[in-house]
Design an enzyme around this catalytic site. Sequence first.
Site, PDB file in Angstrom:
ATOM      1  N   GLU A 168      29.727  38.470  56.004  1.00  0.00           N
ATOM      2  CA  GLU A 168      31.156  38.686  55.705  1.00  0.00           C
ATOM      3  C   GLU A 168      31.967  38.654  56.998  1.00  0.00           C
ATOM      4  OE1 GLU A 168      31.692  42.204  53.286  1.00  0.00           O
ATOM      5  OE2 GLU A 168      29.909  41.787  52.095  1.00  0.00           O
ATOM      6  N   GLU A 201      25.615  48.296  50.866  1.00  0.00           N
ATOM      7  CA  GLU A 201      26.215  49.485  51.482  1.00  0.00           C
ATOM      8  C   GLU A 201      25.631  50.820  51.007  1.00  0.00           C
ATOM      9  OE1 GLU A 201      30.455  48.906  50.994  1.00  0.00           O
ATOM     10  OE2 GLU A 201      30.376  46.936  51.926  1.00  0.00           O
TER      11      GLU A 201
HETATM   12  O1  9MR Z   1      37.288  41.382  50.088  1.00  0.00           O
HETATM   13  C1  9MR Z   1      37.119  42.271  49.004  1.00  0.00           C
HETATM   14  C2  9MR Z   1      38.458  42.796  48.547  1.00  0.00           C
HETATM   15  O2  9MR Z   1      39.228  41.756  47.966  1.00  0.00           O
HETATM   16  C3  9MR Z   1      38.271  43.918  47.558  1.00  0.00           C
HETATM   17  O3  9MR Z   1      39.523  44.500  47.236  1.00  0.00           O
HETATM   18  C4  9MR Z   1      37.337  44.953  48.131  1.00  0.00           C
HETATM   19  C5  9MR Z   1      37.143  46.057  47.125  1.00  0.00           C
HETATM   20  O4  9MR Z   1      36.155  46.921  47.390  1.00  0.00           O
HETATM   21  O5  9MR Z   1      36.101  44.369  48.479  1.00  0.00           O
HETATM   22  C6  9MR Z   1      36.236  43.406  49.469  1.00  0.00           C
HETATM   23  O6  9MR Z   1      34.978  42.881  49.839  1.00  0.00           O
HETATM   24  C7  9MR Z   1      34.053  43.807  50.378  1.00  0.00           C
HETATM   25  C8  9MR Z   1      32.663  43.318  50.057  1.00  0.00           C
HETATM   26  O7  9MR Z   1      32.524  43.113  48.691  1.00  0.00           O
HETATM   27  C9  9MR Z   1      31.612  44.286  50.557  1.00  0.00           C
HETATM   28  N1  9MR Z   1      31.786  44.552  51.960  1.00  0.00           N
HETATM   29  C10 9MR Z   1      33.108  44.920  52.394  1.00  0.00           C
HETATM   30  C11 9MR Z   1      34.129  43.904  51.910  1.00  0.00           C
HETATM   31  C12 9MR Z   1      35.510  44.233  52.437  1.00  0.00           C
HETATM   32  O8  9MR Z   1      35.944  45.434  51.894  1.00  0.00           O
END
Ligand code: 9MR
Length: 375
Positions: A265, A160
């Site tokens: 994802e 990102e």
């Molecule tokens: O699914 C993840 C969630 O449990 C966390 O709280 C969050 C914190 O930033 O991150 C989520 O996963 C993310 C992933 O690592 C990167 N892309 C976006 C995902 C959804 O937010």
Amino acid sequence: MNYYKISFSLSRIFLLSAFTFTINLSFAQKTAISLKSAYQDDFLIGTALGTEHILEKNEKANALIKREFNAITPENIMKAQVIHPAPNRYNFTLADKYVEYGQKNQMYVVGHTLVWHSQLPPFVFKISNPDSLRIFMTEHINTVAGRYAGKINSWDVVNEALNEDGSLRKSVFLNKLGEGYIKEAFLLAAKADPKAALYYNDYNIEQPAKRKGAIELIKKLQASGVKIDGVGIQGHWSINTLNLKDIEDSILEFSALGIKIAFTELDLTVLPNPWDLQGADVNQRFEEKPEMNPYKDALPDSVQTVLANRYTDLFKLFLKHKDKISRITFWGVDDNHSWLNGFPIRNRTNYPLLFDRLLEPKKAYQAVLNLKIAK
Ligand code: 9MR
């Protein structure tokens, strides 16, 4: 032909068709009893694991993961905040277990993620000079990617790094190290784990402006001789706004760069989104209101069908371009284990995945499987 002969022939026909049916059934069962076996000639099918899955807390979930998926991504436990909570202090307990889990189940093991502006340990934000931040990034990649060298199949090296308009996100890394930090991160990862496939991962990069930024970024890396094997399109989409054209254009354009595409994802929100919010910027959060949580008790059959149809459209497209796609990973195992129950509004009941809260396959699961069985 007398009565006996007729009935003999009829029973032969009956027996034969029963036999054929049995053969078909066992063929279907053998070849398509799970997502991973149905799609074994196409691409890997993955899921994101939470701590409870890595620790094998729930027998049913554990059996489901092993049956359906041949690739895994750690949802949170390899992020810097968890694995590197303080200067020179690492917490490898869960990450070690995660990698072991993948190895013992012969799964493709993804590392997520080495450099990300979010979920950083608080000490990183206190670092004021560029050299110290560079040391943090270098040590972090060397230590984490180095520890699992040869055991991680692919790393989301940088996550990102782009804004929606395709420009570089003003993260702590960009602000202090300049845009060269991305190249540095890839070089460090390649050195620490020469065998791992290295990916750039982001959300909304199927959309034209951001895609253009991602293509520029990847081209620059390639031009400077950096190893980059693929791009991860996260795939946090909605059943109401899914844009297949953007996705197909992205597959074609990224693949023209000579790299693989993974959908890293994948999930499809079914809930209303009045702010037309898309993607996964975790800083966006909104108020809880009952009308924003319409399927609190159950998902109506009509919406279940829309979800199944959207997944069908997507997987048809993925199959069309299977030669360009390395992996499709769902962001969670089942609906209960989805970040979308808490984002962008807390405490909602969302239904974005293929398995329901009881870990039973949904209509969307059958639809995805049917694309392969029907052939
Ligand atoms: O699914 C993840 C969630 O449990 C966390 O709280 C969050 C914190 O930033 O991150 C989520 O996963 C993310 C992933 O690592 C990167 N892309 C976006 C995902 C959804 O937010």
